[in-house]
Design an enzyme around this catalytic site. Structure first.
Site, PDB file in Angstrom:
ATOM      1  N   GLU A   1      -0.483  -4.692   0.410  1.00  0.00           N
ATOM      2  CA  GLU A   1      -1.134  -5.591  -0.549  1.00  0.00           C
ATOM      3  C   GLU A   1      -1.375  -6.964   0.073  1.00  0.00           C
ATOM      4  OE1 GLU A   1       0.572  -5.649  -4.471  1.00  0.00           O
ATOM      5  OE2 GLU A   1      -0.697  -7.319  -5.108  1.00  0.00           O
TER       6      GLU A   1
ATOM      7  N   ASP B   1       6.001   2.842 -10.192  1.00  0.00           N
ATOM      8  CA  ASP B   1       6.763   1.704  -9.686  1.00  0.00           C
ATOM      9  C   ASP B   1       8.171   1.732 -10.248  1.00  0.00           C
ATOM     10  OD1 ASP B   1       5.489  -0.101  -7.921  1.00  0.00           O
ATOM     11  OD2 ASP B   1       4.150  -0.751  -9.528  1.00  0.00           O
TER      12      ASP B   1
HETATM   13  O1  KIV Z   1       1.830  -2.574 -10.083  1.00  0.00           O
HETATM   14  C1  KIV Z   1       0.756  -2.273  -9.530  1.00  0.00           C
HETATM   15  O2  KIV Z   1      -0.272  -2.087 -10.158  1.00  0.00           O
HETATM   16  C2  KIV Z   1       0.750  -2.179  -8.076  1.00  0.00           C
HETATM   17  C3  KIV Z   1      -0.584  -2.134  -7.393  1.00  0.00           C
HETATM   18  C4  KIV Z   1      -1.203  -3.455  -7.425  1.00  0.00           C
HETATM   19  C5  KIV Z   1      -0.496  -1.597  -6.012  1.00  0.00           C
HETATM   20  O3  KIV Z   1       1.775  -2.173  -7.457  1.00  0.00           O
END
Ligand code: KIV
Length: 275
Positions: free
Chosen positions: A192, A94
């Site tokens: 999501e 991310d």
């Molecule tokens: O940050 C995370 O764990 C996510 C998942 C929920 C897809 O983005």
């Protein structure tokens, strides 16, 4: 004349191309979040195809109330821990809150996650407004996973963690966003907390694999937050998660049970989905 040596990728290594093949063949893709080396090894041994260094670490590891306080340095640290152990799975990370608010900022920060932290792909939350960023990243050799539906980094804008795209207009907009992001070059799409039939429509329309969380059984793959999968997240269990440790003997058994349930399309079922 000397010929260049061609190094073949390890046959077990998961790539964007192998994920597309899984989608085409109808085999479901298993993805779990990971934040450290030990769990990354266990997840790969269990057969997980994608490890996601999620900014959910802000909540499950750091104890924050949301993902917003997570920094680039935090992501680089945890991604590096995961990359040191990673051998077979595709490693997605991310980009944290406000680390991709301009194209130039996104390029600089994504480059760090790829070269310093050893990731294979970056994940961004948002729709059509990110298309220029996705084009810039992919044109510089940085693969992108898009993320639509409930966007935890926008929780203040959304007014809470709620199911998204329930009315026909926002469902149509989400479908268009997905198509625009694919055209811009995204290689994967996380969906999501959206109604299962909408996730099914999006998955059908796109060539790239969709990975669902709270998005029903029709996605091309499923992701869970590791701590939810092991039932160690404090507080109320979200409807779309399942504690796989409950019926397993140990942690490796729970991880294998998740992968098997995804592959056999037993998870998620109606009980874990929104209509
Ligand atoms: O940050 C995370 O764990 C996510 C998942 C929920 C897809 O983005």
């Amino acid at each position: 004349m000397r010929h260049p040596v061609i190094i073949m990728a390890d046959a077990r290594e998961i790539t964007i191309a192998s994920l597309r093949q899984l989608k085409q063949s109808g085999e479901k893709i298993a993805c779990v979040t990971s934040y450290d080396a030990s769990f990354t090894t266990l997840l790969e041994q269990a057969g997980v195809e994608i490890v996601l260094v999620g900014d959910s670490l802000g909540m499950v590891v750091q104890g924050h109330e949301s993902t917003l306080p997570v920094t680039m340095d935090d992501m680089v640290y945890h991604a590096s821990c995961v990359a040191r152990a990673g051998k077979t799975a595709l490693r997605v990370v991310d980009m944290p809150f406000m680390s991709y608010s301009s194209v130039d900022q996104a390029l600089g920060n994504a480059a760090r996650l790829m070269s310093e932290a050893g990731m294979h792909m970056v994940k961004l939350e948002g729709g059509r407004e990110l298309c220029d960023t996705v084009k810039a990243l992919t044109s510089h050799g940085i693969p992108v996973c898009a993320h639509l539906g409930l966007l935890p980094q926008s929780v203040n804008q959304l007014g809470g963690y709620r199911v998204q795209a329930r009315d026909p207009e926002s469902a149509q907009r989400l479908l268009e966003d997905a198509q625009l992001l694919e055209q811009a070059g995204a290689s994967l799409l996380v969906l999501e907390c959206i109604p299962a039939p909408l996730a099914g429509r999006v998955s059908e329309k796109l060539q790239i694999p969709t990975i669902g969380i709270g998005a029903g059984p029709h996605c091309d793959g499923q992701v869970l937050v590791l701590y939810d999968l092991l039932g160690i997240t404090p507080g109320k269990r979200p409807k779309f998660t399942h504690n796989f440790l409950e019926d397993a003997q140990d942690i490796p058994g729970a991880l294998r049970a998740f992968v098997e349930a995804v592959k056999q399309a037993r998870f998620p079922d109606a009980e874990h989905s929104y209509s």
